[in-house]
Write an enzyme that holds these catalytic residues in place. Structure first.
Site, PDB file in Angstrom:
ATOM      1  N   ARG A 133       0.743  -1.088   0.155  1.00 35.36           N
ATOM      2  CA  ARG A 133      -0.044  -0.298  -0.273  1.00 35.36           C
ATOM      3  C   ARG A 133       0.931   1.504   0.225  1.00 35.36           C
ATOM      4  O   ARG A 133       0.537   2.191  -0.213  1.00 35.36           O
ATOM      5  CB  ARG A 133      -1.105  -0.248   1.423  1.00 35.36           C
ATOM      6  CG  ARG A 133      -1.956   0.893   1.344  1.00 35.36           C
ATOM      7  CD  ARG A 133      -2.954   1.456   2.400  1.00 35.36           C
ATOM      8  NE  ARG A 133      -2.365   1.328   3.443  1.00 35.36           N
ATOM      9  CZ  ARG A 133      -2.914   1.130   4.814  1.00 35.36           C
ATOM     10  NH1 ARG A 133      -4.371   0.945   4.865  1.00 35.36           N
ATOM     11  NH2 ARG A 133      -2.543   1.269   5.693  1.00 35.36           N
ATOM     12  N   ARG A 185      11.259  26.051  -1.639  1.00 40.89           N
ATOM     13  CA  ARG A 185       9.436  25.825  -1.695  1.00 40.89           C
ATOM     14  C   ARG A 185       8.932  26.705  -2.743  1.00 40.89           C
ATOM     15  O   ARG A 185       8.948  27.763  -3.131  1.00 40.89           O
ATOM     16  CB  ARG A 185       9.491  26.741  -0.536  1.00 40.89           C
ATOM     17  CG  ARG A 185       7.272  26.887  -0.319  1.00 40.89           C
ATOM     18  CD  ARG A 185       7.055  27.576   0.922  1.00 40.89           C
ATOM     19  NE  ARG A 185       5.340  26.803   1.188  1.00 40.89           N
ATOM     20  CZ  ARG A 185       4.324  27.977   0.047  1.00 40.89           C
ATOM     21  NH1 ARG A 185       5.119  28.354  -1.336  1.00 40.89           N
ATOM     22  NH2 ARG A 185       2.940  27.766  -0.096  1.00 40.89           N
ATOM     23  N   HIS A 224       5.235  24.981  -5.875  1.00 41.80           N
ATOM     24  CA  HIS A 224       4.493  23.942  -5.897  1.00 41.80           C
ATOM     25  C   HIS A 224       4.647  22.412  -6.420  1.00 41.80           C
ATOM     26  O   HIS A 224       4.511  21.699  -5.737  1.00 41.80           O
ATOM     27  CB  HIS A 224       2.910  24.971  -6.002  1.00 41.80           C
ATOM     28  CG  HIS A 224       2.326  25.501  -5.158  1.00 41.80           C
ATOM     29  ND1 HIS A 224       2.638  26.406  -4.556  1.00 41.80           N
ATOM     30  CD2 HIS A 224       1.572  25.345  -4.174  1.00 41.80           C
ATOM     31  CE1 HIS A 224       2.578  26.843  -3.449  1.00 41.80           C
ATOM     32  NE2 HIS A 224       0.585  25.718  -2.469  1.00 41.80           N
ATOM     33  N   LYS A 252      -2.663   6.871   1.259  1.00 48.32           N
ATOM     34  CA  LYS A 252      -2.188   7.250   2.822  1.00 48.32           C
ATOM     35  C   LYS A 252      -1.534   8.246   3.089  1.00 48.32           C
ATOM     36  O   LYS A 252      -0.051   8.656   2.946  1.00 48.32           O
ATOM     37  CB  LYS A 252      -1.638   6.273   3.567  1.00 48.32           C
ATOM     38  CG  LYS A 252      -1.460   6.234   5.160  1.00 48.32           C
ATOM     39  CD  LYS A 252      -2.107   4.669   6.111  1.00 48.32           C
ATOM     40  CE  LYS A 252      -1.347   4.560   7.289  1.00 48.32           C
ATOM     41  NZ  LYS A 252      -2.324   5.108   8.160  1.00 48.32           N
ATOM     42  N   LEU A 293      -9.234   4.928   3.050  1.00 50.16           N
ATOM     43  CA  LEU A 293      -8.411   4.233   3.023  1.00 50.16           C
ATOM     44  C   LEU A 293      -8.223   2.542   3.394  1.00 50.16           C
ATOM     45  O   LEU A 293      -9.502   2.462   4.314  1.00 50.16           O
ATOM     46  CB  LEU A 293      -7.274   4.280   4.305  1.00 50.16           C
ATOM     47  CG  LEU A 293      -6.518   4.213   4.218  1.00 50.16           C
ATOM     48  CD1 LEU A 293      -5.206   4.378   2.791  1.00 50.16           C
ATOM     49  CD2 LEU A 293      -5.007   4.079   5.748  1.00 50.16           C
TER      50      LEU A 293
HETATM   51  O1  PSZ Z   1      -2.428   4.233  15.508  1.00 47.73           O
HETATM   52  C1  PSZ Z   1      -2.533   4.846  15.140  1.00 47.73           C
HETATM   53  O2  PSZ Z   1      -3.166   6.000  15.756  1.00 47.73           O
HETATM   54  C2  PSZ Z   1      -2.841   4.226  14.097  1.00 47.73           C
HETATM   55  S1  PSZ Z   1      -2.131   3.322  13.528  1.00 47.73           S
HETATM   56  C3  PSZ Z   1      -3.230   3.355  11.786  1.00 47.73           C
HETATM   57  C4  PSZ Z   1      -4.411   4.231  11.693  1.00 47.73           C
HETATM   58  C5  PSZ Z   1      -3.890   4.862  13.127  1.00 47.73           C
HETATM   59  N1  PSZ Z   1      -4.808   4.829  11.027  1.00 47.73           N
HETATM   60  C6  PSZ Z   1      -5.265   4.199   9.609  1.00 47.73           C
HETATM   61  C7  PSZ Z   1      -6.235   4.802   9.015  1.00 47.73           C
HETATM   62  C8  PSZ Z   1      -6.379   5.904   8.419  1.00 47.73           C
HETATM   63  O3  PSZ Z   1      -5.966   6.668   8.556  1.00 47.73           O
HETATM   64  C9  PSZ Z   1      -8.452   6.023   8.031  1.00 47.73           C
HETATM   65  C10 PSZ Z   1      -8.280   7.932   7.610  1.00 47.73           C
HETATM   66  N2  PSZ Z   1      -8.172   5.384   8.000  1.00 47.73           N
HETATM   67  C11 PSZ Z   1      -8.351   3.634   8.025  1.00 47.73           C
HETATM   68  C12 PSZ Z   1      -7.104   3.182   9.119  1.00 47.73           C
HETATM   69  C13 PSZ Z   1      -7.046   2.345   9.139  1.00 47.73           C
HETATM   70  O4  PSZ Z   1      -5.927   1.455   8.111  1.00 47.73           O
HETATM   71  P1  PSZ Z   1      -5.062   0.349   8.786  1.00 47.73           P
HETATM   72  O5  PSZ Z   1      -5.946  -0.773   9.828  1.00 47.73           O
HETATM   73  O6  PSZ Z   1      -4.114   0.202   7.726  1.00 47.73           O
HETATM   74  O7  PSZ Z   1      -4.023   0.786   9.848  1.00 47.73           O
END
Ligand code: PSZ
Length: 285
Positions: free
Chosen positions: A51, A99, A101, A146, A202
Protein backbone atom coordinates in the site's frame (compact mmCIF):
# COMPACT_ATOMS: atom_id res chain seq x y z
CA UNK A 1 19.70 4.21 22.20
CA UNK A 2 17.00 4.29 19.58
CA UNK A 3 18.19 3.89 16.00
CA UNK A 4 16.28 5.68 13.21
CA UNK A 5 16.35 5.09 9.47
CA UNK A 6 17.21 8.21 7.46
CA UNK A 7 17.65 7.79 3.69
CA UNK A 8 19.61 4.57 3.90
CA UNK A 9 21.54 5.47 7.05
CA UNK A 10 20.79 4.08 10.53
CA UNK A 11 21.49 6.76 13.11
CA UNK A 12 20.51 8.27 16.45
CA UNK A 13 17.41 10.48 16.55
CA UNK A 14 19.54 13.54 17.37
CA UNK A 15 21.57 12.98 14.22
CA UNK A 16 18.55 12.82 11.90
CA UNK A 17 18.63 16.30 10.38
CA UNK A 18 15.44 17.35 8.62
CA UNK A 19 15.68 20.27 6.20
CA UNK A 20 13.43 23.32 6.49
CA UNK A 21 13.04 22.92 2.73
CA UNK A 22 11.61 19.40 2.97
CA UNK A 23 8.35 19.20 1.01
CA UNK A 24 6.83 17.15 3.80
CA UNK A 25 7.32 20.15 6.07
CA UNK A 26 6.01 22.70 3.55
CA UNK A 27 3.17 20.82 1.88
CA UNK A 28 2.65 17.47 3.58
CA UNK A 29 3.83 16.27 0.17
CA UNK A 30 4.38 12.62 1.01
CA UNK A 31 2.92 9.33 2.17
CA UNK A 32 3.33 7.10 5.23
CA UNK A 33 2.57 3.76 6.86
CA UNK A 34 2.27 2.31 10.35
CA UNK A 35 3.05 -1.40 10.78
CA UNK A 36 2.27 -3.23 14.01
CA UNK A 37 4.80 -5.41 15.82
CA UNK A 38 3.39 -8.34 17.80
CA UNK A 39 5.67 -10.65 19.76
CA UNK A 40 8.74 -9.36 17.96
CA UNK A 41 7.28 -9.92 14.49
CA UNK A 42 5.92 -7.52 11.89
CA UNK A 43 2.19 -8.02 11.27
CA UNK A 44 0.86 -7.95 7.66
CA UNK A 45 3.98 -5.99 6.66
CA UNK A 46 3.81 -7.09 3.04
CA UNK A 47 0.33 -5.57 2.70
CA UNK A 48 1.43 -2.32 4.39
CA UNK A 49 4.48 -1.84 2.16
CA UNK A 50 2.49 -2.74 -0.96
CA UNK A 51 0.00 0.00 0.00
CA UNK A 52 2.94 2.33 0.75
CA UNK A 53 4.25 1.91 -2.79
CA UNK A 54 0.72 2.30 -4.17
CA UNK A 55 0.18 5.54 -2.22
CA UNK A 56 3.53 6.85 -3.49
CA UNK A 57 2.65 5.93 -7.07
CA UNK A 58 -0.73 7.71 -6.75
CA UNK A 59 1.07 10.97 -5.91
CA UNK A 60 3.66 10.32 -8.66
CA UNK A 61 6.48 9.73 -6.17
CA UNK A 62 9.08 7.13 -7.20
CA UNK A 63 10.57 5.27 -4.25
CA UNK A 64 13.97 3.58 -4.52
CA UNK A 65 13.02 0.40 -2.58
CA UNK A 66 10.91 -2.69 -3.22
CA UNK A 67 8.37 -4.15 -0.79
CA UNK A 68 10.97 -6.72 0.30
CA UNK A 69 13.60 -4.03 0.89
CA UNK A 70 11.13 -2.03 3.00
CA UNK A 71 10.35 -5.20 4.98
CA UNK A 72 14.09 -5.60 5.64
CA UNK A 73 14.43 -1.99 6.83
CA UNK A 74 11.40 -2.37 9.14
CA UNK A 75 12.73 -5.69 10.44
CA UNK A 76 16.14 -4.21 11.19
CA UNK A 77 14.59 -1.26 13.05
CA UNK A 78 12.47 -3.66 15.08
CA UNK A 79 15.32 -6.01 15.97
CA UNK A 80 18.05 -3.40 16.58
CA UNK A 81 15.73 -1.41 18.85
CA UNK A 82 14.53 -4.53 20.65
CA UNK A 83 10.84 -3.80 20.00
CA UNK A 84 8.60 -6.73 20.92
CA UNK A 85 5.21 -5.00 21.04
CA UNK A 86 4.98 -1.73 19.16
CA UNK A 87 5.00 -0.37 15.66
CA UNK A 88 7.15 0.84 12.80
CA UNK A 89 6.42 4.29 11.38
CA UNK A 90 7.74 5.08 7.90
CA UNK A 91 7.23 8.07 5.66
CA UNK A 92 8.44 9.31 2.32
CA UNK A 93 8.28 12.91 1.12
CA UNK A 94 9.03 14.44 -2.26
CA UNK A 95 12.36 15.57 -0.89
CA UNK A 96 14.16 18.85 -0.31
CA UNK A 97 13.86 21.83 -2.68
CA UNK A 98 13.30 25.59 -2.44
CA UNK A 99 9.60 26.14 -1.81
CA UNK A 100 7.48 25.96 -4.94
CA UNK A 101 4.30 24.02 -5.54
CA UNK A 102 5.29 22.12 -8.66
CA UNK A 103 7.56 19.08 -8.39
CA UNK A 104 11.29 19.68 -7.91
CA UNK A 105 13.72 18.60 -10.64
CA UNK A 106 15.07 15.08 -11.06
CA UNK A 107 18.12 15.83 -8.88
CA UNK A 108 15.81 16.01 -5.83
CA UNK A 109 15.39 12.61 -4.15
CA UNK A 110 12.61 11.48 -1.81
CA UNK A 111 13.25 11.79 1.93
CA UNK A 112 12.57 8.43 3.57
CA UNK A 113 12.60 8.17 7.35
CA UNK A 114 11.46 5.41 9.68
CA UNK A 115 11.63 4.23 13.26
CA UNK A 116 10.34 1.45 15.51
CA UNK A 117 8.75 2.29 18.86
CA UNK A 118 7.17 0.51 21.83
CA UNK A 119 3.38 0.65 21.79
CA UNK A 120 1.34 -1.66 23.98
CA UNK A 121 -2.03 -3.00 22.78
CA UNK A 122 -4.97 -0.85 23.99
CA UNK A 123 -6.37 -3.71 26.07
CA UNK A 124 -8.89 -1.79 28.17
CA UNK A 125 -10.39 -0.04 25.10
CA UNK A 126 -10.57 -3.38 23.31
CA UNK A 127 -12.51 -4.79 26.24
CA UNK A 128 -14.70 -1.86 27.27
CA UNK A 129 -15.21 -0.09 23.94
CA UNK A 130 -15.09 3.63 23.18
CA UNK A 131 -17.38 6.58 22.47
CA UNK A 132 -17.30 8.34 19.09
CA UNK A 133 -18.50 11.66 17.71
CA UNK A 134 -19.64 12.34 14.15
CA UNK A 135 -18.13 15.20 12.15
CA UNK A 136 -18.50 16.54 8.61
CA UNK A 137 -16.14 14.80 6.18
CA UNK A 138 -14.45 17.90 4.76
CA UNK A 139 -11.52 15.94 3.25
CA UNK A 140 -10.49 15.81 -0.39
CA UNK A 141 -11.64 13.07 -2.77
CA UNK A 142 -8.50 10.90 -2.65
CA UNK A 143 -8.85 9.43 0.83
CA UNK A 144 -7.55 6.14 -0.62
CA UNK A 145 -4.04 7.67 -0.50
CA UNK A 146 -2.28 7.41 2.87
CA UNK A 147 -1.09 11.00 2.57
CA UNK A 148 0.86 13.02 5.12
CA UNK A 149 -1.76 15.75 4.64
CA UNK A 150 -3.88 15.08 7.71
CA UNK A 151 -5.26 18.50 8.64
CA UNK A 152 -8.93 17.51 8.37
CA UNK A 153 -8.20 14.32 10.33
CA UNK A 154 -6.34 16.25 13.05
CA UNK A 155 -9.20 18.76 13.42
CA UNK A 156 -11.77 15.96 13.52
CA UNK A 157 -9.87 13.97 16.15
CA UNK A 158 -9.45 17.06 18.33
CA UNK A 159 -13.23 17.75 18.09
CA UNK A 160 -13.86 14.20 19.24
CA UNK A 161 -11.37 14.44 22.12
CA UNK A 162 -12.88 17.71 23.33
CA UNK A 163 -16.26 15.93 23.39
CA UNK A 164 -14.76 13.13 25.49
CA UNK A 165 -14.71 10.71 22.57
CA UNK A 166 -11.91 8.46 21.34
CA UNK A 167 -12.60 8.84 17.62
CA UNK A 168 -14.33 11.08 15.10
CA UNK A 169 -16.60 9.49 12.48
CA UNK A 170 -16.60 11.24 9.11
CA UNK A 171 -20.01 11.70 7.46
CA UNK A 172 -20.15 12.81 3.82
CA UNK A 173 -23.55 13.73 2.37
CA UNK A 174 -25.28 11.63 5.02
CA UNK A 175 -23.01 8.59 4.42
CA UNK A 176 -20.62 7.26 7.07
CA UNK A 177 -17.24 6.98 5.35
CA UNK A 178 -14.61 6.15 8.02
CA UNK A 179 -12.96 7.41 11.19
CA UNK A 180 -10.30 10.12 11.40
CA UNK A 181 -7.73 7.31 11.74
CA UNK A 182 -9.80 4.14 11.44
CA UNK A 183 -12.39 2.28 9.36
CA UNK A 184 -16.00 2.00 10.54
CA UNK A 185 -18.17 -1.12 10.76
CA UNK A 186 -21.72 -1.84 11.84
CA UNK A 187 -23.59 -5.08 12.45
CA UNK A 188 -27.33 -5.29 11.75
CA UNK A 189 -29.27 -8.56 11.98
CA UNK A 190 -26.03 -10.54 11.88
CA UNK A 191 -24.69 -8.84 8.72
CA UNK A 192 -21.53 -6.72 8.76
CA UNK A 193 -21.66 -3.34 6.99
CA UNK A 194 -18.69 -1.21 5.96
CA UNK A 195 -18.06 1.48 3.36
CA UNK A 196 -16.75 0.10 0.04
CA UNK A 197 -13.04 0.57 -0.63
CA UNK A 198 -13.18 3.45 -3.08
CA UNK A 199 -11.66 6.95 -3.20
CA UNK A 200 -13.66 8.10 -0.13
CA UNK A 201 -11.84 5.90 2.40
CA UNK A 202 -8.47 4.37 3.14
CA UNK A 203 -8.71 0.64 2.48
CA UNK A 204 -7.37 -0.35 5.89
CA UNK A 205 -5.18 -3.41 6.24
CA UNK A 206 -7.08 -4.23 9.46
CA UNK A 207 -10.33 -3.77 7.50
CA UNK A 208 -9.09 -6.37 5.00
CA UNK A 209 -8.17 -8.78 7.80
CA UNK A 210 -11.67 -8.36 9.30
CA UNK A 211 -13.34 -9.04 5.93
CA UNK A 212 -11.20 -12.16 5.52
CA UNK A 213 -12.11 -13.31 9.04
CA UNK A 214 -15.80 -12.84 8.13
CA UNK A 215 -15.42 -14.88 4.95
CA UNK A 216 -13.72 -17.68 6.90
CA UNK A 217 -16.35 -17.63 9.64
CA UNK A 218 -19.50 -17.40 7.51
CA UNK A 219 -20.34 -13.86 8.62
CA UNK A 220 -22.20 -12.02 5.86
CA UNK A 221 -20.66 -8.76 4.66
CA UNK A 222 -22.19 -5.80 2.80
CA UNK A 223 -19.52 -3.44 1.46
CA UNK A 224 -22.13 -0.79 0.69
CA UNK A 225 -22.49 2.85 1.72
CA UNK A 226 -24.75 3.28 4.76
CA UNK A 227 -26.26 6.44 6.22
CA UNK A 228 -25.64 7.96 9.63
CA UNK A 229 -29.25 7.08 10.42
CA UNK A 230 -28.50 3.41 9.68
CA UNK A 231 -25.26 3.64 11.65
CA UNK A 232 -27.10 4.92 14.72
CA UNK A 233 -29.54 2.03 14.38
CA UNK A 234 -26.91 -0.78 14.15
CA UNK A 235 -26.99 -3.62 16.71
CA UNK A 236 -23.21 -3.37 17.07
CA UNK A 237 -20.58 -0.89 15.90
CA UNK A 238 -16.80 -1.07 15.89
CA UNK A 239 -13.75 0.56 14.35
CA UNK A 240 -10.51 -0.90 13.07
CA UNK A 241 -6.93 0.28 12.64
CA UNK A 242 -3.42 -1.07 12.89
CA UNK A 243 -3.01 0.09 16.49
CA UNK A 244 -6.70 0.05 17.57
CA UNK A 245 -7.26 -3.45 16.11
CA UNK A 246 -11.01 -4.13 16.48
CA UNK A 247 -12.26 -1.56 19.00
CA UNK A 248 -15.94 -1.79 20.00
CA UNK A 249 -17.96 1.44 19.85
CA UNK A 250 -20.48 1.77 22.64
CA UNK A 251 -21.91 5.21 21.91
CA UNK A 252 -22.30 7.60 18.96
CA UNK A 253 -22.85 11.31 19.73
CA UNK A 254 -23.82 10.40 23.29
CA UNK A 255 -26.41 7.80 22.23
CA UNK A 256 -25.82 4.27 23.45
CA UNK A 257 -25.48 1.43 20.91
CA UNK A 258 -27.32 -1.76 21.88
CA UNK A 259 -26.99 -2.28 25.62
CA UNK A 260 -23.83 -0.16 25.82
CA UNK A 261 -21.50 -3.15 25.81
CA UNK A 262 -19.35 -4.63 23.04
CA UNK A 263 -21.53 -6.77 20.76
CA UNK A 264 -21.36 -10.53 20.29
CA UNK A 265 -20.16 -10.52 16.69
CA UNK A 266 -17.64 -7.80 17.52
CA UNK A 267 -16.23 -9.97 20.31
CA UNK A 268 -16.21 -13.01 18.05
CA UNK A 269 -14.23 -11.09 15.43
CA UNK A 270 -11.85 -9.84 18.12
CA UNK A 271 -11.25 -13.44 19.08
CA UNK A 272 -10.60 -14.52 15.48
CA UNK A 273 -8.35 -11.48 14.97
CA UNK A 274 -6.37 -12.44 18.07
CA UNK A 275 -5.58 -15.76 16.42
CA UNK A 276 -4.15 -14.02 13.35
CA UNK A 277 -1.76 -12.16 15.68
CA UNK A 278 -0.44 -15.45 16.95
CA UNK A 279 0.41 -16.38 13.38
CA UNK A 280 2.01 -13.12 12.20
CA UNK A 281 3.24 -14.64 8.96
CA UNK A 282 -0.51 -14.82 8.15
CA UNK A 283 -1.08 -13.62 4.62
CA UNK A 284 -4.20 -11.87 3.42
CA UNK A 285 -4.25 -13.52 0.03
O1 PSZ B 1 -1.58 4.68 15.83
C1 PSZ B 1 -2.57 5.14 15.26
O2 PSZ B 1 -3.31 5.98 15.79
C2 PSZ B 1 -2.93 4.66 13.90
S1 PSZ B 1 -2.05 3.46 13.13
C3 PSZ B 1 -3.02 3.52 11.75
C4 PSZ B 1 -3.98 4.44 11.90
C5 PSZ B 1 -3.93 5.09 13.13
N1 PSZ B 1 -4.95 4.74 10.99
C6 PSZ B 1 -5.02 4.18 9.71
C7 PSZ B 1 -6.30 4.55 9.04
C8 PSZ B 1 -6.57 5.89 8.67
O3 PSZ B 1 -5.68 6.85 8.96
C9 PSZ B 1 -7.78 6.20 8.03
C10 PSZ B 1 -8.10 7.61 7.65
N2 PSZ B 1 -8.66 5.23 7.73
C11 PSZ B 1 -8.42 3.95 8.07
C12 PSZ B 1 -7.27 3.58 8.76
C13 PSZ B 1 -7.05 2.13 9.13
O4 PSZ B 1 -6.04 1.58 8.31
P1 PSZ B 1 -5.12 0.36 8.81
O5 PSZ B 1 -6.06 -0.71 9.26
O6 PSZ B 1 -4.36 -0.02 7.59
O7 PSZ B 1 -4.28 0.88 9.92
Amino acid sequence: MTIYFNNGVYQNKEDVGVSIDDRGYYFGDGVYEVIKIYEGQLYTAHEHFTRFLQSAQKIRLDLPYTVDEFMEIAGKLMVDNGIVEGHVYIQATRGVAPRMHNFPGIDSKPSITAYAIDNPRPLSKLKEGVAVKTVDDIRWLRCDIKSLNLLANVLAKQDAYEAGCAEAVFVREGIVTEGSSSNMFGVKDGILYTHPANNLILNGITRRVVLKCCAENSIGVMEEPFTLEQFNDMDEVFLTSTTSEITPIISIDGRTIGNGEPGRITERLQHVFEQTIQHPSHKLN
